[in-house]
Design a protein around this motif. Structure first.
Motif, PDB file in Angstrom:
ATOM      1  N   ALA A  41      -3.713  -0.877  -9.131  1.00 40.18           N
ATOM      2  CA  ALA A  41      -3.517   0.338  -8.341  1.00 40.18           C
ATOM      3  C   ALA A  41      -3.092   1.490  -9.241  1.00 40.18           C
ATOM      4  O   ALA A  41      -3.545   2.622  -9.099  1.00 40.18           O
ATOM      5  CB  ALA A  41      -2.466   0.090  -7.277  1.00 40.18           C
ATOM      6  N   GLU A  42      -2.243   1.174 -10.217  1.00 45.01           N
ATOM      7  CA  GLU A  42      -1.803   2.238 -11.110  1.00 45.01           C
ATOM      8  C   GLU A  42      -2.947   2.729 -11.988  1.00 45.01           C
ATOM      9  O   GLU A  42      -3.070   3.915 -12.270  1.00 45.01           O
ATOM     10  CB  GLU A  42      -0.644   1.741 -11.974  1.00 45.01           C
ATOM     11  CG  GLU A  42       0.672   1.745 -11.222  1.00 45.01           C
ATOM     12  CD  GLU A  42       1.751   0.987 -11.943  1.00 45.01           C
ATOM     13  OE1 GLU A  42       1.415   0.142 -12.793  1.00 45.01           O
ATOM     14  OE2 GLU A  42       2.931   1.224 -11.643  1.00 45.01           O
ATOM     15  N   ALA A  61      -4.963   4.911  -9.945  1.00 43.92           N
ATOM     16  CA  ALA A  61      -4.331   6.211  -9.749  1.00 43.92           C
ATOM     17  C   ALA A  61      -4.438   7.047 -11.018  1.00 43.92           C
ATOM     18  O   ALA A  61      -4.578   8.273 -10.958  1.00 43.92           O
ATOM     19  CB  ALA A  61      -2.869   6.015  -9.362  1.00 43.92           C
ATOM     20  N   THR A  90      -5.486   2.383  -4.252  1.00 46.48           N
ATOM     21  CA  THR A  90      -4.090   2.691  -4.511  1.00 46.48           C
ATOM     22  C   THR A  90      -3.218   2.431  -3.298  1.00 46.48           C
ATOM     23  O   THR A  90      -2.016   2.599  -3.372  1.00 46.48           O
ATOM     24  CB  THR A  90      -3.935   4.159  -4.908  1.00 46.48           C
ATOM     25  OG1 THR A  90      -4.473   4.965  -3.861  1.00 46.48           O
ATOM     26  CG2 THR A  90      -4.676   4.466  -6.185  1.00 46.48           C
ATOM     27  N   ARG A  91      -3.831   2.067  -2.217  1.00 49.65           N
ATOM     28  CA  ARG A  91      -3.024   1.876  -1.012  1.00 49.65           C
ATOM     29  C   ARG A  91      -2.784   0.404  -0.773  1.00 49.65           C
ATOM     30  O   ARG A  91      -3.671  -0.425  -0.976  1.00 49.65           O
ATOM     31  CB  ARG A  91      -3.747   2.494   0.185  1.00 49.65           C
ATOM     32  CG  ARG A  91      -3.147   2.064   1.499  1.00 49.65           C
ATOM     33  CD  ARG A  91      -3.416   3.039   2.597  1.00 49.65           C
ATOM     34  NE  ARG A  91      -2.688   4.275   2.435  1.00 49.65           N
ATOM     35  CZ  ARG A  91      -2.349   5.060   3.446  1.00 49.65           C
ATOM     36  NH1 ARG A  91      -2.684   4.747   4.665  1.00 49.65           N
ATOM     37  NH2 ARG A  91      -1.705   6.185   3.236  1.00 49.65           N
ATOM     38  N   SER A  92      -1.608   0.092  -0.364  1.00 43.21           N
ATOM     39  CA  SER A  92      -1.311  -1.283   0.020  1.00 43.21           C
ATOM     40  C   SER A  92      -0.391  -1.235   1.222  1.00 43.21           C
ATOM     41  O   SER A  92       0.268  -0.234   1.477  1.00 43.21           O
ATOM     42  CB  SER A  92      -0.652  -2.033  -1.136  1.00 43.21           C
ATOM     43  OG  SER A  92       0.508  -1.353  -1.539  1.00 43.21           O
ATOM     44  N   TYR A 139      -7.874   7.708  -5.926  1.00 40.61           N
ATOM     45  CA  TYR A 139      -6.955   7.472  -4.828  1.00 40.61           C
ATOM     46  C   TYR A 139      -7.743   6.999  -3.615  1.00 40.61           C
ATOM     47  O   TYR A 139      -8.875   7.409  -3.397  1.00 40.61           O
ATOM     48  CB  TYR A 139      -6.183   8.730  -4.496  1.00 40.61           C
ATOM     49  CG  TYR A 139      -5.279   9.160  -5.616  1.00 40.61           C
ATOM     50  CD1 TYR A 139      -4.080   8.508  -5.825  1.00 40.61           C
ATOM     51  CD2 TYR A 139      -5.641  10.187  -6.462  1.00 40.61           C
ATOM     52  CE1 TYR A 139      -3.245   8.886  -6.858  1.00 40.61           C
ATOM     53  CE2 TYR A 139      -4.815  10.576  -7.491  1.00 40.61           C
ATOM     54  CZ  TYR A 139      -3.610   9.923  -7.690  1.00 40.61           C
ATOM     55  OH  TYR A 139      -2.798  10.286  -8.702  1.00 40.61           O
ATOM     56  N   ASP A 185       8.102  -8.265 -14.641  1.00 42.79           N
ATOM     57  CA  ASP A 185       8.897  -8.690 -13.490  1.00 42.79           C
ATOM     58  C   ASP A 185       8.143  -9.709 -12.651  1.00 42.79           C
ATOM     59  O   ASP A 185       8.734 -10.564 -12.006  1.00 42.79           O
ATOM     60  CB  ASP A 185       9.227  -7.461 -12.659  1.00 42.79           C
ATOM     61  CG  ASP A 185      10.529  -7.625 -11.942  1.00 42.79           C
ATOM     62  OD1 ASP A 185      10.761  -6.907 -10.987  1.00 42.79           O
ATOM     63  OD2 ASP A 185      11.307  -8.497 -12.351  1.00 42.79           O
ATOM     64  N   LEU A 203      11.499   0.803 -16.504  1.00 44.81           N
ATOM     65  CA  LEU A 203      10.841   2.092 -16.454  1.00 44.81           C
ATOM     66  C   LEU A 203      11.071   2.854 -17.743  1.00 44.81           C
ATOM     67  O   LEU A 203      10.193   3.520 -18.262  1.00 44.81           O
ATOM     68  CB  LEU A 203      11.376   2.893 -15.281  1.00 44.81           C
ATOM     69  CG  LEU A 203      10.513   4.107 -15.101  1.00 44.81           C
ATOM     70  CD1 LEU A 203       9.637   3.944 -13.908  1.00 44.81           C
ATOM     71  CD2 LEU A 203      11.338   5.347 -15.056  1.00 44.81           C
ATOM     72  N   THR A 225      -0.625  -2.123 -13.060  1.00 44.02           N
ATOM     73  CA  THR A 225      -1.312  -2.810 -11.979  1.00 44.02           C
ATOM     74  C   THR A 225      -2.644  -2.113 -11.735  1.00 44.02           C
ATOM     75  O   THR A 225      -2.835  -0.966 -12.145  1.00 44.02           O
ATOM     76  CB  THR A 225      -0.458  -2.752 -10.705  1.00 44.02           C
ATOM     77  OG1 THR A 225      -0.301  -1.388 -10.350  1.00 44.02           O
ATOM     78  CG2 THR A 225       0.892  -3.383 -10.931  1.00 44.02           C
ATOM     79  N   PRO A 262      -8.424   3.429  -1.145  1.00 42.14           N
ATOM     80  CA  PRO A 262      -8.137   2.021  -0.845  1.00 42.14           C
ATOM     81  C   PRO A 262      -7.561   1.265  -2.027  1.00 42.14           C
ATOM     82  O   PRO A 262      -6.807   0.322  -1.848  1.00 42.14           O
ATOM     83  CB  PRO A 262      -9.506   1.450  -0.467  1.00 42.14           C
ATOM     84  CG  PRO A 262     -10.413   2.587  -0.290  1.00 42.14           C
ATOM     85  CD  PRO A 262      -9.832   3.763  -0.958  1.00 42.14           C
ATOM     86  N   GLY A 283      -7.499   8.750 -11.045  1.00 43.88           N
ATOM     87  CA  GLY A 283      -7.689   9.621  -9.890  1.00 43.88           C
ATOM     88  C   GLY A 283      -8.456   8.996  -8.752  1.00 43.88           C
ATOM     89  O   GLY A 283      -8.930   9.698  -7.862  1.00 43.88           O
TER      90      GLY A 283
END
Lengths: 308, 742
Positions: free
Chosen positions: B599-600, B603, B612-614, B608, B727, B676, B597, B610, B606
Motif C-alpha cells: 500500500a505504501e 501511495a 491504498t485502502r484497507s 491511490y 514489526d 519511524l 508495504t 483500492p 500515487g
C-alpha cells in the motif's frame, strides 16, 4: 474567481507562536486562538484594529501549563476544548473562562481535539502517544470511554463528522472510523499527515502531508481527486482548510505565504504574503461570511475579507 | 385475603367478639389494624392489591404513581438509546416477515406460572403400554397381532411397492377394451381402443356364519331389500344366468366393484312388462317366495342336488376353486384301484393323495430309461468355454488346497497386491533390499528360518535389471515438491543465484519433474560435464528442491522472507578484489530502510485507491454509540450491564482496552517511534535544517519533532535496536491482536 485577499485586520496579543485558530460556530463572529504562550484568546475581529495592540481581545483563557496545540468549539459556542503539551484535554466554559473538565490520560502531548456526538457530548483527542481518546462530557468519569490505538505514530489531526472520526497520523495513514458501521477505513497517503478536513458534502477529505502537497481524497474509495502544490510544508504542522463553500483550498506555508487553490482545478488562485515571512501555521475559514483568518508563529492572526 | 361478608354479619360478629358491651352505635374496629389474622372486614379503599409475591400492584397518583425505567424515565443512566432508523425505501416494514407472536408474549408472570402448573408430566402411551392397566387394550392387540393381522399385511405392502393397487388383480397387465359402462356389453364396442389394464381381481371366498334358524340357503325376505342382497355372482350382466336362485352354501362370491352397481335381483313382481321378459320361459314372473325347493324326502333328493351342483359348477368357472370335500375313502377309491406307493416304496403321508394326472417332469422321471436325455454330439464345443487356458487347466486339474496353490504361485504379496489393484503398504522391510544370500546368512545367524523372503530390491535398482538410460539417472522427485519449489522460484527466490546457467538448469529440472515439460526431455547438462557430473548435479538439484521448497501452512505464516537476498560470499570477494573502498562501505552499518508495504509503495507512486485502502473492524463501545446517537454495529455485542460505562470499555474491543498496562502502551509507542525514526530519519539525517524562527514550540510537525528528539540524547534508544527486524515478524511469531478480529 474573487478571493478574499484583503487583510482586514491583525489580531495581536499572543506572545508566542499561534498553533490553532478557529472561528466560533454559527455566524463565526469570534475567533479563538491557541498559542504556545499557554493561553487561549477569544477575539472579536470586527472590533479589532491593527493599530492598537490587543484590540478585539475579549477573553484570555489561561490554565494550560504548556503550549496550546489545538482548539475545538461546540455547536452552541458555550464550551470549547483545548489541548496542548500538558497531555491533558481541557474543557472550558466560554462565559466563565473556567475549565469544566480536565482529562488526563494521554502519555504524550495532545495534538488535536474535536467535539463529537450529540450536542458535543464527546471530546475526541489525538496525541503524540499514537492514540485517539474519546472523553465523555456528560459523566464525571476521568477515564476515556474508548481509546483508538490503530495509529502507529503520532496522531496529528482529527475531525469528527457526524458518526465518523477522521484521523491523520504521522505514519502516513488516514483512518476513518465509522462508528455506525463499525469499520475503519485506512487510506495510506504515504507521508506524515498534518491536517485533515472533510468537505461539507462528506464525499472527499482534504489531506495535508509533509511532502508539500495537499491532496483531496475521495472518501468512498480512497482515490486521489486532486492535489495542490507550490507551497512549502516539510517540517511543520501546517493546517489547511476548505473555504468559500468548499470551492477553495487554503493553506499556509513555511515561508510565511498563504496559498489558495481552486478546489477543482488545483491551480493556485491566490498567494498572499503575511506573518512576516514566518511559518503560517494555521488557517480557518468563516462558515458564513467570505472571510478567513490565518495564524502564524509570529503570534498574530490575520483576518482576510473580500476586497472593497 | 379478606372475604366479604355483609355489613350486618360483620357488625354482629364484631360486636359479639370484641365489644360485647356496646349497645348503641358502631363499635370501634380492633385496636391493632395491622394484625389481620382474623378475617376482619376491610373497607374497599383500604384493601391492597398485591401479587403473590406481596408486591403492590396498583399505585395511586398520590402514593408514587407509575414508576418505571430509570428514575421515571425511559432509558438508562446514560440516556435514551434510540432505535435504529429504518429506511422505508430499501427495507420496508411490510416486506419484513411479521413477527411471530406467541401467547406467551401476552402473559405476565402469573399467567406463565399458571400455564406452567397446568402442564402435566405424563409418559407417551406406547411407552406406558407394558405393565399398566390402562394400556390393556393395546396389550391385547399386541398378542392378537400374532394370530391375526391388522392393517396391511406385509404381502400387501410388498405388492403395493411393486405397483399393485387395491381392487386390481395380480399378474401381468391385460390388453383389452375399456369397460366404460358396466351395463354395456363388453363385446359391443369392437372399435374401441385396446388398452393395457390390470387383470381382474380374483375374488376371495368368504364363509358366512349362519346364525339364524332358517333353512340352509334360505334367504327369503331379503330379496326385496336391495341393500341386503348378497352379491352372489360375478356375472350379473348375464340375464340368462339362473344361479341367483342357487343357494350359496359356502358363502358369497364377492366382487367389490360390481356389487354396488349390480342390478337389483328382483325376479318378479307387479309391473313386469314385456320388456322385462328376458326370454327364459321356465321363470315364473309372479313367483312368490324363495325358489328353493326343499327336500322333503330324505334321500330322495340326492340325485337332484348333485345335478344342481354340477350345473352350478359349469355355470360359474370360479366355483372350480371352491373347496370340495372329498371323503378319504371315496378319494382313495377314485384315485386308483390299488395302493400306489411313492418312489421310495412307502405309502404317502396321511391326508395326502397321489395326483391322478401326473405332471410331465415326474412322468419323465418315472419312466426312466424311456426318454433319455439327448446325447452330446461328438466334437461339440461349448461356446461358453473359458478363454483362459490356465483357468481351464486349473479347472481340469484335481483339487488342490488353497495353501498348496499359494505355495505353488510365484507371486509375492506385493505383486499380488499390484494384480489386485490394491495400494501398496507404505513400509518396506529390510529384507526387501537383501539378496537371498544375505538373507540366508541372517537366517543362519539368527537360527530363524522363518524370515521374510529377500527381494533384493536395491540390487535391482542399481544392477542390470534396469537398463542404464540417461533418464534413469535423473533422481525422482515428487511432483508436488517440484511444483512448490518452482512456485518459490516464481515468488522471487531460487538457489544458485551466483550461477545463472546452473539456475536455469535447476529450473528446467524442476519443470521436468513437475510435469510441465513433455516426458522425453532430459535436463540440459553443463558444458563439458561428464555423465557422472551430470547425474551428480541432478541429485543435487533434487536435494535442493527438497530443501528450498517453501514452507507451507502455519509455519509459512510465521516467517517472512527477508527483503534482500543473502549476500553471496563470491560477491564480497569480487568487491574486495576490485576496490577496497566498496568493501569498506559495506562494513559501514547502514540503517536498512523499513520495508514498504504494497500500500505504501502504491501511495508512493500515487496509485491511490483500492491499493491504498484497507478495512478493519472497529468496535465502538456502547456508550460511544449512545453519545453519537447511533445504533451499535452488529458485531458489537457488549452488554451495557457488564461494565460500568465509567470504566470506558466493553469486553470485546480488546485493542481499545484501557486495561492495557500503561507502561506497555508507552513502550510500544516508543518502539514504533524508533521504527519511524529509523525509516524517516535515516534518509534525512544529513539534511535536517534546524528552524530557529519557530521559537520554542513552533514546530510540532511529527517528523520535525521526532528528528529533534533524535538529535538529542535519547535514553530509550539503543544502537543495537537499529537492526530490529520488522514489526510484522514479532506480530506473526508472538501472535498479533489483529487475529482476534477475524
Amino acid at each position: 474567481m474573487k478571493f478574499p485577499n484583503r487583510q482586514v485586520t491583525t489580531l495581536s496579543g499572543h506572545s508566542g507562536a499561534i498553533h490553532a485558530v478557529v472561528y466560533s460556530c454559527g455566524t463565526g463572529q469570534y475567533i479563538l486562538t491557541g498559542s504556545s504562550d499557554r493561553s487561549v484568546h477569544l477575539y472579536n475581529p470586527s472590533k479589532a484594529s491593527s493599530s492598537t495592540p490587543k484590540s478585539g481581545l475579549i477573553q484570555a483563557y489561561s490554565a494550560h501549563g504548556y503550549e496550546v496545540l489545538d482548539l475545538a468549539v461546540t455547536d452552541d459556542n458555550a464550551r470549547f476544548a483545548s489541548v496542548g503539551g500538558d497531555k491533558q484535554v481541557f474543557l472550558w466554559d466560554v462565559a466563565t473562562a473556567r475549565t469544566l473538565k480536565r482529562w488526563s490520560g494521554h502519555f504524550g502531548r495532545v495534538n488535536c481535539v474535536d467535539f463529537g456526538g450529540e450536542g458535543g457530548s464527546v471530546v475526541v483527542s489525538g496525541s503524540y502517544d499514537a492514540t485517539v481518546r474519546l472523553w465523555d462530557c456528560k459523566s464525571l468519569s476521568t477515564k476515556p470511554i474508548q481509546v483508538l490505538e490503530e495509529a502507529r505514530d503520532s496522531v496529528t489531526t482529527l475531525q469528527v463528522v457526524g458518526h465518523e472520526i477522521v484521523t491523520g497520523s504521522v505514519d502516513g495513514r488516514m483512518r476513518v472510523y465509522d462508528l455506525r458501521m463499525g469499520m475503519i477505513f485506512v487510506d495510506v497517503i504515504g507521508q506524515p499527515i498534518t491536517s485533515i478536513q472533510e468537505t461539507r458534502d462528506g464525499n472527499a477529505i482534504l489531506v495535508s502531508t509533509l511532502d508539500s502537497t495537499i491532496r483531496l481524497v475521495d472518501k468512498c474509495n480512497g482515490q486521489l481527486l486532486q492535489s495542490y502544490k507550490n507551497h512549502t510544508n516539510k517540517d511543520y504542522r501546517i493546517r489547511s482548510c476548505l473555504g468559500m463553500a468548499d470551492s477553495v483550498v487554503i493553506s499556509g506555508s513555511e515561508n510565511g505565504k498563504l496559498y489558495a487553490w481552486d478546489l477543482l482545478e488545483g491551480k493556485v488562485i491566490e498567494m498572499l504574503e503575511a506573518h512576516g515571512g514566518k511559518v503560517a501555521s494555521a488557517v480557518a475559514c468563516n462558515g458564513l461570511k467570505k472571510e478567513w483568518a490565518s495564524a502564524g508563529v509570529d503570534g498574530t492572526v490575520s483576518v482576510w475579507a473580500m476586497p472593497e | 385475603m379478606a372475604y366479604k361478608r355483609s355489613r350486618a354479619t360483620f357488625e354482629a360478629d364484631l360486636t359479639a367478639q370484641h365489644s360485647p358491651y356496646v349497645v348503641y352505635g358502631t363499635p370501634l374496629p380492633p385496636l391493632d389494624p395491622d394484625s389481620r389474622h382474623d378475617p376482619s372486614y376491610l373497607p374497599v379503599w383500604q384493601q391492597d392489591v398485591t401479587d403473590e409475591q406481596g408486591r403492590k400492584r396498583l399505585h395511586g397518583a398520590f402514593t408514587g404513581g407509575f414508576s418505571a425505567g430509570y428514575f421515571n424515565t425511559v432509558g438508562s443512566k446514560e440516556g435514551w438509546t434510540p432505535s435504529t432508523f429504518l429506511s422505508s425505501r430499501t427495507n420496508r416494514k411490510k416486506d419484513a416477515p411479521p413477527a411471530q407472536q406467541r401467547p406467551e408474549d401476552f402473559m405476565d408472570e402469573e399467567d406463565l406460572a399458571e400455564a406452567e402448573e397446568a402442564r402435566k408430566i405424563q409418559t407417551v402411551d406406547a411407552f406406558a403400554g407394558l405393565g399398566s392397566t390402562a394400556g390393556e387394550q393395546s396389550q391385547e392387540d399386541m398378542f392378537m397381532d400374532i394370530l391375526k393381522t391388522s392393517g396391511e399385511t406385509m404381502g400387501v405392502k410388498l405388492l403395493k411397492k411393486m405397483g399393485w393397487r387395491e381392487g386390481q388383480g395380480i399378474g401381468p397387465r391385460v390388453r383389452r377394451n375399456a369397460r366404460l359402462d358396466e351395463d354395456q356389453d363388453s363385446g359391443g364396442g369392437s372399435d374401441q381402443q385396446m388398452h393395457l389394464f390390470a387383470p381382474e381381481n380374483s375374488s376371495m371366498i368368504t364363509f358366512i356364519r349362519k346364525n339364524d334358524r332358517k333353512g340352509l340357503g334360505f334367504e327369503g325376505g331379503e330379496r326385496l331389500s336391495e341393500g341386503k342382497g348378497f352379491a352372489r355372482t360375478s356375472k350379473p350382466a348375464d340375464p340368462a344366468s339362473d344361479d341367483d336362485q342357487e343357494s350359496t352354501v359356502f358363502g358369497v362370491l364377492k366382487n367389490n366393484d360390481k356389487t354396488k352397481k349390480k342390478k337389483p335381483g328382483y325376479k318378479g313382481g307387479f309391473g313386469t312388462g314385456i320388456f322385462n321378459d328376458n326370454g327364459s320361459d321356465d321363470e315364473d314372473s309372479y313367483q312368490m317366495g324363495p325358489s328353493i325347493s326343499y327336500n322333503r324326502i330324505i334321500g330322495g333328493g340326492k340325485k337332484k342336488k348333485k345335478k344342481l351342483e354340477a350345473s352350478r359348477s359349469s355355470a360359474n368357472p370360479l366355483l372350480n376353486s371352491k373347496p370340495v370335500f372329498i371323503s378319504k375313502k371315496a378319494g382313495a377309491g377314485k384315485a386308483s384301484p390299488g395302493f400306489r406307493r411313492c418312489y421310495d416304496g412307502r405309502l404317502p403321508l396321511d391326508g395326502f393323495v397321489f395326483s391322478s394326472n401326473s405332471d410331465p417332469l415326474s412322468s419323465i422321471l418315472s419312466q426312466d430309461g424311456k426318454y433319455p436325455p439327448p446325447k452330446i454330439p461328438p466334437g461339440w464345443k461349448s461356446s461358453k468355454a473359458p478363454s483362459n487356458p490356465t483357468m481351464t487347466a486349473f479347472a481340469q486339474s484335481t483339487y488342490q488346497s488353497p495353501a498348496n496353490i499359494a505355495a505353488a504361485s510365484k507371486l509375492s504379496p506385493k505383486s499380488r497386491a499390484a494384480l489386485l489393484g490394491e495400494t501398496l503398504l507404505p513400509g518396506k522391510s529390510v529384507f526387501d533390499y537383501l539378496n537371498p544370500d544375505a538373507r540366508a546368512r541372517i537366517a543362519s545367524a539368527a537360527n530363524n528360518s522363518n524370515l521374510p523372503p529377500a527381494l533384493s530390491e536395491a540390487g535391482a535398482h542399481h544392477s542390470s535389471s534396469h537398463p542404464r538410460t540417461l533418464s534413469s539417472l535423473i533422481p525422482p522427485l515428487a511432483k508436488e515438491t517440484a511444483l512448490t519449489a518452482l512456485s518459490r522460484g516464481t515468488a522471487g527466490w531460487m538457489p544458485y543465484a551466483e550461477d545463472p546457467s546452473k539456475r536455469s538448469r535447476y529450473r528446467l529440472f524442476l519443470e521436468i519433474r513437475a510435469g510441465l515439460r513433455p516426458e522425453g526431455i532430459l535436463p540440459v547438462r553443463a558444458p563439458g560435464a561428464s555423465n557422472d557430473d551430470w547425474a551428480n548435479e541432478m541429485n543435487e538439484f533434487a536435494h535442493a528442491a527438497q530443501i528450498f521448497k517453501p514452507v507451507t501452512g502455519i509455519m509459512a505464516s510465521r516467517f517472512t522472507s527477508s527483503s534482500s537476498a543473502p549476500k553471496l560470499a563470491s560477491d564480497n570477494v569480487k568487491l574486495d578484489d576490485s576496490t577496497g573502498v566498496e568493501r569498506g562501505s559495506q562494513l559501514l552499518a547502514q540503517p536498512t530502510a523499513k520495508a514498504k508495504t504494497p500500500a505504501e509503495e502504491a501511495a508512493a507512486v500515487g496509485m491511490y485507491g483500492p491499493l491504498t485502502r484497507s478495512k478493519e473492524n472497529f468496535y465502538p463501545t456502547r456508550l460511544i454509540c449512545k453519545r453519537f446517537n447511533i445504533k451499535p454495529p452488529a458485531h458489537v455485542h457488549v452488554d451495557p450491564g457488564d461494565v460500568p460505562p465509567e470504566q470506558g470499555n466493553g469486553a470485546p474491543p480488546q485493542r481499545h482496552s484501557t486495561a492495557m498496562p500503561q507502561k506497555n502502551l508507552e513502550l510500544v509507542g516508543k518502539m514504533d517511534m524508533d521504527e519511524l525514526r529509523m525509516s524517516g530519519g535515516g534518509m534525512k539525517r544529513l539534511g535536517v535544517k534546524v528552524e530557529d524562527e519557530g521559537g520554542g514550540g513552533g514546530e510540532m510537525g511529527g517528523g520535525r519533532g521526532q528528528r529533534r528528539e533524535e538529535d538529542g540524547v535519547d535514553p530509550e534508544r539503543n544502537e543495537a535496536m537499529k537492526e530490529r527486524p520488522g514489526d510484522e515478524i514479532f506480530k506473526a511469531i508472538f501472535g498479533s491482536d489483529s487475529e482476534d478480529d477475524g
